[in-house]
Design a protein around this motif. Structure first.
Motif, PDB file in Angstrom:
ATOM      1  N   GLU A 261       0.908  -1.033  -0.221  1.00 16.30           N
ATOM      2  CA  GLU A 261       0.152  -0.094   0.003  1.00 16.30           C
ATOM      3  C   GLU A 261       0.833   1.205  -0.164  1.00 16.30           C
ATOM      4  O   GLU A 261       0.657   2.237  -0.577  1.00 16.30           O
ATOM      5  CB  GLU A 261      -1.006  -0.054   1.252  1.00 16.30           C
TER       6      GLU A 261
ATOM      7  N   LYS B 111       3.781   1.438  -1.275  1.00 20.37           N
ATOM      8  CA  LYS B 111       4.696   1.668  -2.564  1.00 20.37           C
ATOM      9  C   LYS B 111       3.519   2.257  -3.346  1.00 20.37           C
ATOM     10  O   LYS B 111       4.025   2.955  -4.393  1.00 20.37           O
ATOM     11  CB  LYS B 111       5.226   0.175  -2.831  1.00 20.37           C
ATOM     12  N   PHE B 112       2.451   1.592  -3.396  1.00 17.01           N
ATOM     13  CA  PHE B 112       1.216   2.157  -4.280  1.00 17.01           C
ATOM     14  C   PHE B 112       0.952   3.655  -4.358  1.00 17.01           C
ATOM     15  O   PHE B 112       0.842   4.326  -5.115  1.00 17.01           O
ATOM     16  CB  PHE B 112       0.176   1.256  -4.145  1.00 17.01           C
ATOM     17  N   ASN B 113       0.857   3.882  -2.987  1.00 18.55           N
ATOM     18  CA  ASN B 113       0.764   5.514  -2.685  1.00 18.55           C
ATOM     19  C   ASN B 113       1.818   6.262  -3.238  1.00 18.55           C
ATOM     20  O   ASN B 113       1.634   7.285  -3.847  1.00 18.55           O
ATOM     21  CB  ASN B 113       0.386   5.813  -1.073  1.00 18.55           C
TER      22      ASN B 113
ATOM     23  N   LEU C 181       3.888   5.533  -5.782  1.00 20.43           N
ATOM     24  CA  LEU C 181       3.611   5.479  -7.219  1.00 20.43           C
ATOM     25  C   LEU C 181       2.541   6.585  -7.952  1.00 20.43           C
ATOM     26  O   LEU C 181       2.826   7.105  -8.575  1.00 20.43           O
ATOM     27  CB  LEU C 181       3.331   4.007  -7.748  1.00 20.43           C
ATOM     28  N   ALA C 182       1.439   6.500  -7.004  1.00 22.56           N
ATOM     29  CA  ALA C 182       0.394   7.294  -7.276  1.00 22.56           C
ATOM     30  C   ALA C 182       0.693   8.946  -7.248  1.00 22.56           C
ATOM     31  O   ALA C 182       0.415   9.465  -8.256  1.00 22.56           O
ATOM     32  CB  ALA C 182      -0.957   7.050  -6.444  1.00 22.56           C
ATOM     33  N   LYS C 183       1.469   9.185  -6.231  1.00 23.92           N
ATOM     34  CA  LYS C 183       1.999  10.399  -6.103  1.00 23.92           C
ATOM     35  C   LYS C 183       2.878  10.928  -7.254  1.00 23.92           C
ATOM     36  O   LYS C 183       2.881  11.879  -7.623  1.00 23.92           O
ATOM     37  CB  LYS C 183       2.833  10.575  -4.646  1.00 23.92           C
ATOM     38  N   ASP C 184       3.839  10.015  -7.443  1.00 25.37           N
ATOM     39  CA  ASP C 184       4.720  10.049  -8.655  1.00 25.37           C
ATOM     40  C   ASP C 184       3.869  10.592 -10.001  1.00 25.37           C
ATOM     41  O   ASP C 184       4.304  11.377 -10.777  1.00 25.37           O
ATOM     42  CB  ASP C 184       5.799   9.106  -8.961  1.00 25.37           C
ATOM     43  N   PHE C 185       2.870   9.755 -10.278  1.00 24.57           N
ATOM     44  CA  PHE C 185       2.126   9.992 -11.596  1.00 24.57           C
ATOM     45  C   PHE C 185       1.293  11.231 -11.388  1.00 24.57           C
ATOM     46  O   PHE C 185       1.245  12.058 -12.510  1.00 24.57           O
ATOM     47  CB  PHE C 185       1.016   8.966 -11.493  1.00 24.57           C
ATOM     48  N   LYS C 186       0.842  11.585 -10.177  1.00 20.84           N
ATOM     49  CA  LYS C 186       0.420  13.168 -10.171  1.00 20.84           C
ATOM     50  C   LYS C 186       1.137  14.231 -10.295  1.00 20.84           C
ATOM     51  O   LYS C 186       0.978  15.223 -10.935  1.00 20.84           O
ATOM     52  CB  LYS C 186      -0.316  12.898  -8.664  1.00 20.84           C
TER      53      LYS C 186
ATOM     54  N   LYS D 249       1.953  14.666 -14.056  1.00 20.22           N
ATOM     55  CA  LYS D 249       0.896  15.210 -14.970  1.00 20.22           C
ATOM     56  C   LYS D 249       1.030  16.641 -15.078  1.00 20.22           C
ATOM     57  O   LYS D 249       0.878  17.169 -15.962  1.00 20.22           O
ATOM     58  CB  LYS D 249      -0.338  14.762 -14.244  1.00 20.22           C
TER      59      LYS D 249
END
Length: 75
Positions: free
Chosen positions: A60, A62-64, A66-71, A74
């Motif tokens: 979880e 690591k996923f958070n 990764l989501a922060k990196d994608f945001k 953008k």
């Protein structure tokens, strides 16, 4: 080998000894033999659930990240 694994193996060996002791007579009651087996299984399941929860929390995080990196990518 973790301490949990050692405890599980000790409990398995004790369970086998008690079950064999029950079959050969002069032993504890059937309920006591089953109780030791059930306690062994519950401890094993508890340690497996604990390990799964720890790995899930790591996933979880690591996923958070990764989501922060994608945001950030953008913008």
């Amino acid at each position: 080998m973790k301490i949990q694994d050692i405890i599980i193996w000790i409990l398995v060996i004790i369970s086998l000894i008690v079950i064999l002791w029950y079959f050969f007579g002069n032993s504890p009651t059937f309920e006591q033999a089953i109780l030791i087996l059930i306690l062994t299984l519950l401890f094993t399941i508890g340690t497996k659930i604990s390990n799964t929860n720890a790995r899930l929390e790591l996933l979880e995080r690591k996923f958070n990240a990764l989501a922060k990196d994608f945001k950030e990518q953008k913008h």
